[in-house]
Design an enzyme around this catalytic site. Sequence first.
Site, mmCIF file in Angstrom:
data_model
loop_
_atom_site.group_PDB
_atom_site.id
_atom_site.type_symbol
_atom_site.label_atom_id
_atom_site.label_comp_id
_atom_site.label_asym_id
_atom_site.label_seq_id
_atom_site.Cartn_x
_atom_site.Cartn_y
_atom_site.Cartn_z
ATOM 1 N N ASP A 12 0.251 -6.191 -1.560
ATOM 2 C CA ASP A 12 -0.603 -6.568 -1.459
ATOM 3 C C ASP A 12 0.177 -7.448 -0.670
ATOM 4 O O ASP A 12 0.680 -9.159 -0.865
ATOM 5 C CB ASP A 12 -0.556 -6.981 -2.556
ATOM 6 C CG ASP A 12 -2.085 -5.984 -3.564
ATOM 7 O OD1 ASP A 12 -3.096 -6.143 -2.857
ATOM 8 O OD2 ASP A 12 -2.452 -6.334 -4.682
ATOM 9 N N LYS A 15 -0.507 -7.876 4.717
ATOM 10 C CA LYS A 15 -0.515 -7.137 5.844
ATOM 11 C C LYS A 15 -2.111 -7.573 6.132
ATOM 12 O O LYS A 15 -2.031 -7.213 7.299
ATOM 13 C CB LYS A 15 -0.893 -5.694 5.494
ATOM 14 C CG LYS A 15 0.289 -4.942 4.851
ATOM 15 C CD LYS A 15 0.192 -3.499 4.076
ATOM 16 C CE LYS A 15 -1.063 -3.882 2.946
ATOM 17 N NZ LYS A 15 -0.492 -3.959 1.466
ATOM 18 N N GLY A 39 -7.520 -4.181 -0.428
ATOM 19 C CA GLY A 39 -7.503 -4.956 -0.264
ATOM 20 C C GLY A 39 -7.135 -6.149 0.174
ATOM 21 O O GLY A 39 -6.456 -6.437 0.074
ATOM 22 N N HIS A 40 -7.790 -6.164 1.256
ATOM 23 C CA HIS A 40 -6.991 -7.093 2.498
ATOM 24 C C HIS A 40 -7.853 -8.282 3.397
ATOM 25 O O HIS A 40 -8.370 -8.241 2.946
ATOM 26 C CB HIS A 40 -6.541 -5.957 3.263
ATOM 27 C CG HIS A 40 -6.026 -5.516 3.659
ATOM 28 N ND1 HIS A 40 -5.363 -3.492 4.804
ATOM 29 C CD2 HIS A 40 -5.393 -4.654 2.697
ATOM 30 C CE1 HIS A 40 -5.227 -2.924 4.643
ATOM 31 N NE2 HIS A 40 -4.127 -3.533 2.646
ATOM 32 N N GLN A 227 -1.946 0.084 0.929
ATOM 33 C CA GLN A 227 -0.944 0.383 0.038
ATOM 34 C C GLN A 227 0.855 -0.353 0.678
ATOM 35 O O GLN A 227 0.804 -0.929 1.478
ATOM 36 C CB GLN A 227 -0.896 1.526 0.006
ATOM 37 C CG GLN A 227 -2.277 1.633 -1.124
ATOM 38 C CD GLN A 227 -3.464 2.105 -0.659
ATOM 39 O OE1 GLN A 227 -3.725 2.268 0.468
ATOM 40 N NE2 GLN A 227 -4.479 1.123 -0.217
HETATM 41 P P1 GDP Z 1 -2.318 -6.929 1.683
HETATM 42 O O1 GDP Z 1 -3.438 -6.207 0.871
HETATM 43 O O2 GDP Z 1 -1.615 -6.385 2.217
HETATM 44 O O3 GDP Z 1 -3.357 -7.984 2.863
HETATM 45 O O4 GDP Z 1 -2.720 -8.325 1.171
HETATM 46 P P2 GDP Z 1 -3.513 -9.036 -0.104
HETATM 47 O O5 GDP Z 1 -4.338 -9.723 0.642
HETATM 48 O O6 GDP Z 1 -4.309 -8.030 -1.537
HETATM 49 O O7 GDP Z 1 -2.953 -10.181 -1.102
HETATM 50 C C1 GDP Z 1 -2.479 -11.307 -0.200
HETATM 51 C C2 GDP Z 1 -2.786 -13.063 -0.986
HETATM 52 O O8 GDP Z 1 -2.388 -14.095 -1.274
HETATM 53 C C3 GDP Z 1 -4.119 -13.285 -0.641
HETATM 54 O O9 GDP Z 1 -5.027 -14.033 -1.031
HETATM 55 C C4 GDP Z 1 -3.913 -13.517 0.457
HETATM 56 O O10 GDP Z 1 -4.965 -14.505 0.931
HETATM 57 C C5 GDP Z 1 -2.603 -14.881 0.054
HETATM 58 N N1 GDP Z 1 -1.617 -15.035 1.308
HETATM 59 C C6 GDP Z 1 -1.175 -14.508 1.947
HETATM 60 N N2 GDP Z 1 -0.283 -14.260 2.955
HETATM 61 C C7 GDP Z 1 0.005 -16.014 1.959
HETATM 62 C C8 GDP Z 1 1.161 -16.672 2.009
HETATM 63 O O11 GDP Z 1 2.199 -16.812 2.932
HETATM 64 N N3 GDP Z 1 1.022 -17.827 1.225
HETATM 65 C C9 GDP Z 1 0.463 -18.214 0.246
HETATM 66 N N4 GDP Z 1 -0.088 -19.087 -1.209
HETATM 67 N N5 GDP Z 1 -1.158 -17.205 -0.382
HETATM 68 C C10 GDP Z 1 -0.355 -15.840 0.643
HETATM 69 P P1 IMO Z 2 -3.368 -3.266 -0.657
HETATM 70 O O1 IMO Z 2 -4.003 -2.247 0.338
HETATM 71 C C1 IMO Z 2 -1.532 -2.885 -4.526
HETATM 72 C C2 IMO Z 2 -2.352 0.874 -6.474
HETATM 73 C C3 IMO Z 2 -2.859 1.405 -7.703
HETATM 74 C C4 IMO Z 2 -2.430 1.995 -8.589
HETATM 75 C C5 IMO Z 2 -1.832 3.315 -7.556
HETATM 76 C C6 IMO Z 2 -2.710 4.195 -7.322
HETATM 77 O O2 IMO Z 2 -3.967 -3.940 -0.841
HETATM 78 O O3 IMO Z 2 -1.786 -3.154 -0.459
HETATM 79 P P2 IMO Z 2 -4.396 4.523 -6.185
HETATM 80 O O4 IMO Z 2 -6.702 4.219 -6.618
HETATM 81 O O5 IMO Z 2 -4.533 4.702 -4.666
HETATM 82 O O6 IMO Z 2 -5.443 5.792 -6.038
HETATM 83 O O7 IMO Z 2 -4.093 3.413 -7.206
HETATM 84 O O8 IMO Z 2 -1.779 2.558 -6.428
HETATM 85 N N1 IMO Z 2 -2.673 0.365 -5.999
HETATM 86 C C7 IMO Z 2 -2.370 -0.893 -5.237
HETATM 87 N N2 IMO Z 2 -1.332 -1.988 -4.454
HETATM 88 N N3 IMO Z 2 -2.389 -3.389 -3.193
HETATM 89 C C8 IMO Z 2 -2.942 -2.143 -2.974
HETATM 90 O O9 IMO Z 2 -3.620 -1.702 -1.074
HETATM 91 C C9 IMO Z 2 -3.209 -0.814 -3.904
HETATM 92 N N4 IMO Z 2 -3.931 0.358 -3.129
HETATM 93 C C10 IMO Z 2 -3.642 1.147 -4.591
HETATM 94 O O10 IMO Z 2 -3.616 -0.315 -8.151
HETATM 95 O O11 IMO Z 2 -1.011 1.644 -9.228
HETATM 96 MG MG MG Z 3 -4.187 -6.403 -1.175
#
Ligand code: GDP
Ligand code: IMO
Ligand code: MG
Length: 452
Positions: A12, A15, A39-40, A227
């Site tokens: 998170d 990416k 969850g991207h 991840q």
């Molecule tokens: P990922 O899994 O690495 O793709 O990241 P996620 O999408 O799960 O989590 C990032 C969250 O932060 C999402 O809700 C994005 O919309 C938000 N986000 C990403 N970059 C920024 C930033 O620079 N500032 C803020 N406030 N939110 C951001």
């Molecule tokens: P993105 O791509 C944050 C965590 C889970 C758990 C561990 C193992 O959005 O960054 P799994 O279901 O993969 O066997 O769970 O990894 N986890 C993540 N945490 N972002 C993710 O993906 C994750 N994918 C798995 O919470 O601790």
């Molecule tokens: Mg994510």
Amino acid sequence: MTVTIVGSQLGDEGKGRVVDLYGDGADVIVRYQGGDNAGHTVVEGGTEYKLSLIPSGVIRGKIGVLGNGCVVNPATLFDEIDELKERGLDPDVRVSERAHVILPYHRVLDGIEEDAKEEDDLSAGTTGRGIGPTYEDKAGRRGVRIGDLLDPEVLRARLEYVVPQKRALAEDVFGIETGEEFDIDALYEQYREYGRRIEEEDMAVNGGSFLADRIDDGDEIMMEGAQGTSLDIDHGSYPYVTSSNPTTGGACTGTGLPPTAVGQGEVIGIVKAYLSRVGTGPMPTELGGVEGQTAGYTGGDPDSDEEQMATYIRDEGGEYGTVTGRPRRVGWLDIPMLRHAARVNGFTGLAVNHVDVLAGLDEVTVGHSYTLDGEELLTMPATTEKWGECEANFRTFDGWDPVDWSAVESWEDLPENCRTYLEYISDELGADIYCVGMGPDREDTLVLDSPY
Ligand code: GDP
Ligand code: IMO
Ligand code: MG
């Protein structure tokens, strides 16, 4: 040329938004590991897309490939494609015939094993998507692959071998009653149907050669990691990890491209300007805690400075589960974790997101090093037990006020203290900052350099 996008922390980091940003310069975006545990998020002009399986580059109309290193739940695959179509996009998604398939029994087994581990504090707090059990079957040479869905005889033979074993495991070892998820005929019908759709839509590819041909034709390839480094099964905080390799090495084994192709390209480390964790495991720079995830935490004093800081960052950063609404674990930036990530992945550039979330604080803190057994450590120890014993040595930086982020167009436009913080990160990791995230939208990005 290839560009690999890698999470440097615990997932998170943002990416998805970086893939979207630089994806403009790519022709093909390939995911190399993981499955629908990701969850991207991509936000474009206020419109938000959340993708758990298909590559984020499809939002820009690029070809998305699920590489052989992925584990694919066909139900999620088609749900996501159909949802994007309903929203007016036309995603072009290909799936490697070598990728493994998540079956319903994998999800059931994921849940029951997590429950079983809970007593011994070994559960990772998985996403429950069946990721671990599917990779187990891959390593155990009893998995079902995408290519098998296209061949009725092979699919039936695979299921007839493996399903009775899974049923016995669920019933005899874990003592649960099994249903349709463990029924060979029902699974065969359902997964043949998925196979037919993959065939009809011409989605199956020999991933490695598909990508090699594209490179020969002059296309630019982007690898989208899911991840993060500390969730890597080899380089992360085992056993509180996922079951694949999000680190750069995974981009080779998980796509079929050679290490030279990946190594001659760029590797961009994605850094969240603080730290968040979903799930259990150590976190030496954690602020406060979350019951059930932070070891030994039973609720802190909500008036304490630390809990208030945790709540502030959580609220500003929206660090609450999208489905459950549960607070996520948050903490200060962990520099030993990042040094480890820089070494393992060989970052050539960095994207630092969420600097807007920290704006408004008087001081911004980082864990600069750890103390373990009286010694200072600059990077993470190899065992998670030792990591759990590490005490963070903190450094503070003067904070920066929120500004009109949309008006920030150059490095000099960033608040000075924010620049000092970013320079520190860049120095410690030995890589230049390519872009800075100042909000979730594609427009809220300061682009300093581009890998393409
Ligand atoms: P990922 O899994 O690495 O793709 O990241 P996620 O999408 O799960 O989590 C990032 C969250 O932060 C999402 O809700 C994005 O919309 C938000 N986000 C990403 N970059 C920024 C930033 O620079 N500032 C803020 N406030 N939110 C951001
Ligand atoms: P993105 O791509 C944050 C965590 C889970 C758990 C561990 C193992 O959005 O960054 P799994 O279901 O993969 O066997 O769970 O990894 N986890 C993540 N945490 N972002 C993710 O993906 C994750 N994918 C798995 O919470 O601790
Ligand atoms: Mg994510």
